[in-house]
Motif scaffolding. Structure first.
Motif, mmCIF file in Angstrom:
data_model
loop_
_atom_site.group_PDB
_atom_site.id
_atom_site.type_symbol
_atom_site.label_atom_id
_atom_site.label_comp_id
_atom_site.label_asym_id
_atom_site.label_seq_id
_atom_site.Cartn_x
_atom_site.Cartn_y
_atom_site.Cartn_z
ATOM 1 N N MET A 72 4.404 -54.824 -11.587
ATOM 2 C CA MET A 72 5.861 -55.123 -11.854
ATOM 3 C C MET A 72 6.728 -56.332 -12.001
ATOM 4 O O MET A 72 7.499 -56.954 -12.927
ATOM 5 C CB MET A 72 6.620 -53.870 -11.445
ATOM 6 C CG MET A 72 5.373 -52.375 -12.632
ATOM 7 S SD MET A 72 6.337 -51.384 -11.244
ATOM 8 C CE MET A 72 5.710 -50.226 -11.877
ATOM 9 N N ARG A 73 6.823 -56.869 -10.650
ATOM 10 C CA ARG A 73 7.559 -57.933 -10.285
ATOM 11 C C ARG A 73 6.809 -58.943 -10.359
ATOM 12 O O ARG A 73 8.318 -59.721 -10.975
ATOM 13 C CB ARG A 73 7.524 -58.238 -9.226
ATOM 14 C CG ARG A 73 8.735 -56.951 -7.661
ATOM 15 C CD ARG A 73 7.724 -56.881 -6.325
ATOM 16 N NE ARG A 73 8.293 -58.539 -5.711
ATOM 17 C CZ ARG A 73 7.316 -58.510 -4.350
ATOM 18 N NH1 ARG A 73 6.422 -57.631 -3.953
ATOM 19 N NH2 ARG A 73 7.909 -60.011 -3.818
ATOM 20 N N ALA A 74 5.918 -59.448 -11.062
ATOM 21 C CA ALA A 74 5.007 -59.986 -11.587
ATOM 22 C C ALA A 74 6.299 -60.751 -12.997
ATOM 23 O O ALA A 74 5.883 -61.346 -13.577
ATOM 24 C CB ALA A 74 4.359 -60.907 -11.224
ATOM 25 N N VAL A 75 6.299 -59.545 -13.607
ATOM 26 C CA VAL A 75 6.572 -59.473 -15.032
ATOM 27 C C VAL A 75 7.852 -59.497 -15.101
ATOM 28 O O VAL A 75 8.528 -60.056 -15.718
ATOM 29 C CB VAL A 75 5.767 -58.086 -15.421
ATOM 30 C CG1 VAL A 75 6.357 -58.060 -16.999
ATOM 31 C CG2 VAL A 75 4.794 -57.531 -16.076
ATOM 32 N N THR A 124 1.367 -52.136 -3.153
ATOM 33 C CA THR A 124 0.737 -51.981 -4.267
ATOM 34 C C THR A 124 0.505 -52.666 -5.499
ATOM 35 O O THR A 124 1.392 -53.307 -5.264
ATOM 36 C CB THR A 124 1.224 -50.124 -4.164
ATOM 37 O OG1 THR A 124 2.286 -50.668 -5.434
ATOM 38 C CG2 THR A 124 1.361 -49.194 -3.643
ATOM 39 N N LYS A 125 -0.506 -53.033 -5.951
ATOM 40 C CA LYS A 125 -0.924 -53.849 -7.058
ATOM 41 C C LYS A 125 -0.463 -53.956 -7.995
ATOM 42 O O LYS A 125 0.360 -54.296 -8.742
ATOM 43 C CB LYS A 125 -2.401 -53.670 -7.386
ATOM 44 C CG LYS A 125 -2.624 -54.863 -7.826
ATOM 45 C CD LYS A 125 -4.015 -54.654 -8.098
ATOM 46 C CE LYS A 125 -5.458 -55.503 -9.273
ATOM 47 N NZ LYS A 125 -6.647 -55.766 -9.068
ATOM 48 N N LEU A 150 9.616 -46.896 -2.849
ATOM 49 C CA LEU A 150 10.140 -47.738 -3.979
ATOM 50 C C LEU A 150 9.877 -48.436 -3.378
ATOM 51 O O LEU A 150 8.666 -49.635 -3.963
ATOM 52 C CB LEU A 150 11.015 -47.817 -4.913
ATOM 53 C CG LEU A 150 11.769 -46.474 -5.739
ATOM 54 C CD1 LEU A 150 13.105 -47.256 -6.472
ATOM 55 C CD2 LEU A 150 10.628 -46.588 -6.717
ATOM 56 N N PHE A 151 10.309 -49.404 -1.971
ATOM 57 C CA PHE A 151 9.845 -50.331 -1.383
ATOM 58 C C PHE A 151 8.527 -51.073 -1.349
ATOM 59 O O PHE A 151 8.085 -52.075 -1.540
ATOM 60 C CB PHE A 151 11.072 -49.809 -0.349
ATOM 61 C CG PHE A 151 10.742 -51.942 0.390
ATOM 62 C CD1 PHE A 151 11.075 -52.543 0.448
ATOM 63 C CD2 PHE A 151 9.756 -51.267 1.396
ATOM 64 C CE1 PHE A 151 10.995 -53.600 1.578
ATOM 65 C CE2 PHE A 151 9.403 -52.859 2.300
ATOM 66 C CZ PHE A 151 9.925 -53.983 2.552
ATOM 67 N N CYS A 152 7.566 -49.426 -0.831
ATOM 68 C CA CYS A 152 6.411 -50.153 -0.414
ATOM 69 C C CYS A 152 5.501 -49.917 -2.010
ATOM 70 O O CYS A 152 4.905 -50.517 -1.883
ATOM 71 C CB CYS A 152 6.192 -48.263 0.215
ATOM 72 S SG CYS A 152 6.419 -48.143 1.689
ATOM 73 N N VAL A 198 -2.490 -59.364 -16.771
ATOM 74 C CA VAL A 198 -1.712 -58.139 -16.413
ATOM 75 C C VAL A 198 -1.712 -57.655 -17.811
ATOM 76 O O VAL A 198 -0.893 -58.232 -18.536
ATOM 77 C CB VAL A 198 0.128 -58.197 -15.603
ATOM 78 C CG1 VAL A 198 0.424 -56.979 -16.243
ATOM 79 C CG2 VAL A 198 -0.365 -59.011 -13.910
ATOM 80 N N ASP A 199 -1.771 -56.029 -17.725
ATOM 81 C CA ASP A 199 -1.220 -55.405 -18.641
ATOM 82 C C ASP A 199 0.219 -54.830 -19.410
ATOM 83 O O ASP A 199 0.347 -54.767 -18.603
ATOM 84 C CB ASP A 199 -2.126 -54.678 -19.029
ATOM 85 C CG ASP A 199 -1.876 -54.144 -20.869
ATOM 86 O OD1 ASP A 199 -0.754 -53.952 -21.161
ATOM 87 O OD2 ASP A 199 -2.748 -52.918 -20.892
#
Lengths: 300, 308
Positions: A177-180, A171-172, A164-166, A192-193
């Motif tokens: 996900m973090r951006a959302v 990854t893009k 999960l950390f990696c 981002v969709d």
């Protein structure tokens, strides 16, 4: 209690606590993942965990599916089910009202549907035991005795956490996900969709919960009520600050160890009360949790 | 329209004990008790937009406090009921004050865990609650009057329910009720208007616990026995489902939902294994297609059909 015994109990409590704690940590991670992106504490997380356990039980024991097939199949079912719930149900719920309260109520609904369905299938009416995939021979760590299975549980959980950390760091899709989680509007402007990310997060969270179920099930008797373990995971998430993934991991270990020490030193019957006491203690002493920052105030 | 509804309700409430049997009166008592539980849930979820998932626990605290006061100390029942309500709200205030320090949602999580912890306390505190043997509740007393049957208790249950309904309306129309809704709609806007947001949430939660405690007291009027099994999360979900079916955010919805869904769940008793699926599916489907509840949904349909 003399000193040697206390020392022995401490070691045993910490080592066993790390094992269960790693499973709580996985569940807490699945809860925090969803909360960060959807602002919803998923009250169905325990039942997703339980249903995935029963799915694996059904495949392994009743259909005699080989392990290499049964495990991925369970994970796929969990992923698809949760992603579908997010896409079909929650999208419609937010369209109908948009109030976060309504989303939470929908997850409570899901938890009851899953529990009821498992009971209806007939597997959930009596406690079942899940076959251990790893031998249960004893291992000594210091003076604490655990089983090979426990070691396997702990290592698998750590591997999942590392994965999960990696995922989130490199990854893009993980960064999306973090951006959302940080700012959905800005994330959408960056291309981002949102719909897709939400589905992926729910699916991923269900997969992590399913792995937790596969790990812990051989150690407990399975019942339709086993999702109640989620209270421990909620407590773990709160200890960690509820929006921090590393916090969820540390919180899981803290709760797991605390539970075992309470069981050894006080009474195993007091364990049910432990999560509530832990939650209240954290909220009194350090309400932002170990890793939580300030809560951002939502602008109108 | 509203006047008509009240007149019909009054007629039904008066006629009920005259024309029906004991079981129906028992059911009416129980539904009225659940109506009060729903009003409490309405205040915290519907009005203020906060979560209380320990309604069953506060209900239980009310039952045990009122039951023990009446049975062991022989207090007159209005006092016992009040003790039930005050005990529940005192504990509720403390939990609310701690849980609402950080995020709203911590109230949901803390009460969720509290519900389980309380059920454990009910089951294991043998000296006070009778533990797994349950607690026998002596008939409620007031100045030599003893409520033995469901019909004896009925008028007092009705009176308490009406009093709580009136209280809900008063709170809703007062400044407090307006600040509840202001907090629900926008915390920032509420704060800008001078509403103390956190205190308002704690008060809403404390009042809802008070209602649940009073409902517990009502239960001791017509029931002689309580077992911790009936005070689990299932009961909280039942109350939540009632409020959702009736319509989040409307007093009429809370009352209507309690009665309508109370009757449905009485029918569902015939098929207990479907009960959980039914509750869950109802919660999901209503949140998807009728977030304002059954009555608003039907009214919309009706109006829509007329305009078409």
């Amino acid at each position: 209690m003399d000193k040697d015994l206390i020392l022995l109990f401490l070691q045993q409590g910490i080592v066993s606590g790390m094992v269960v704690g790693s499973v709580y940590a996985l569940l807490a991670l699945s809860i925090v993942m969803i909360f960060k992106t959807s602002e919803v504490p998923n009250f169905a997380q325990g039942e997703i965990f339980m249903a995935a356990g029963y799915c694996a039980l059904f495949l392994l024991v009743f259909q005699a599916t080989p392990v290499w097939l049964a495990v991925p199949l369970t994970l796929v079912v969990a992923f698809a089910g949760a992603a579908l719930f997010r896409r079909v149900v929650l999208t419609q719920v937010s369209r109908a009202s948009g109030s976060p309260v309504n989303l939470v109520i929908a997850t409570l609904g899901l938890s009851y549907v899953l529990k009821g369905l498992v009971r209806r299938t007939g597997f959930g009416d009596t406690p079942r035991s899940f076959p251990a995939l790893v031998s249960t021979d004893g291992v000594m760590i210091g003076q604490a005795s655990i089983t090979r299975l426990d070691v396997a549980i702990f290592l698998t959980a750590l591997a999942v956490m590392a994965f999960l950390f990696c995922l989130f760091a490199y990854t893009k899709v993980g960064r999306a996900m973090r951006a959302v989680g940080m700012n959905p509007k800005a994330a959408r402007l960056m291309g981002v969709d949102l719909q897709r990310i939400h589905m992926l997060v729910w699916g991923l969270s269900a997969v992590v919960s399913a792995i937790a179920a596969l790990l812990i099930s051989p150690k407990i008797l399975m019942t339709a009520e086993m999702g109640g373990i989620v209270t421990m995971a909620f407590a773990a998430a709160i200890v960690g600050g509820f929006t921090s993934l590393p916090g969820a991991v540390v919180g899981g270990f803290v709760i797991g160890i605390a539970e075992n020490l309470v069981g050894l030193f006080i009474s195993s019957r007091a364990i049910v009360v432990a999560p509530f006491v832990a939650i209240m203690l954290v909220l009194i002493v350090r309400p932002q949790g170990l890793f939580g920052g300030r809560v951002a105030i939502k602008k109108v | 329209m509203r006047f008509l509804a009240i007149a019909v309700a009054a007629a039904v409430l008066i006629a009920l004990p005259l024309v029906t049997t004991g079981y129906v009166v028992y059911l009416a008592n129980l539904l009225l008790t659940f109506t009060v539980l729903c009003l409490g849930m309405h205040i915290v979820i519907g009005e203020t937009g906060q979560f209380s998932l320990a309604h069953a626990a506060f209900y239980g605290i009310g039952i045990y406090a009122a039951g023990i006061a009446g049975t062991t100390f022989g207090t007159p029942f209005p006092v016992s009921i009040l003790i039930g309500g005050l005990a529940a709200s005192a504990i509720g205030f403390v939990i609310g004050m701690v849980a609402l320090r950080m995020r709203d949602i911590y109230l949901a999580l803390a009460t969720f865990a509290f519900g389980e912890a309380m059920q454990w306390v009910f089951l294991n505190w043998n000296a006070v609650t009778g533990g797994p043997n349950g607690l026998r509740i002596a008939p409620a007393r007031l100045f030599g009057l003893e409520l033995v049957t469901d019909k004896d208790a009925y008028p007092f249950v009705v009176a308490t329910a009406i009093a709580m309904l009136v209280l809900t309306v008063i709170v809703a129309r007062a400044r407090l009720g307006r600040s509840f809704r202001a907090v629900r709609e926008s915390e920032i806007a509420a704060q800008a208007m001078g509403v103390p947001v956190r205190r308002t949430k704690v008060v809403a939660f404390g009042i809802s616990a008070f209602f649940a405690g009073i409902a517990g007291g009502m239960f001791t009027l017509f029931s002689t026995y309580i077992h911790p099994d009936s005070l689990g999360f299932q009961t909280t979900i039942l109350v939540l489902t009632m409020v959702v079916v009736g319509g989040l955010g409307s007093i009429g919805g809370a009352v209507g939902g309690a009665i309508a869904f109370g009757l449905i769940s009485e029918l569902l008793r015939q098929a207990p294994s479907f009960q959980e699926i039914a509750y869950g599916a109802i919660l999901i489907v209503f949140m998807m297609y009728a977030p304002k509840g059954l009555f608003a949904f039907l009214a919309d349909r009706f109006r829509g059909a007329r305009h078409a």
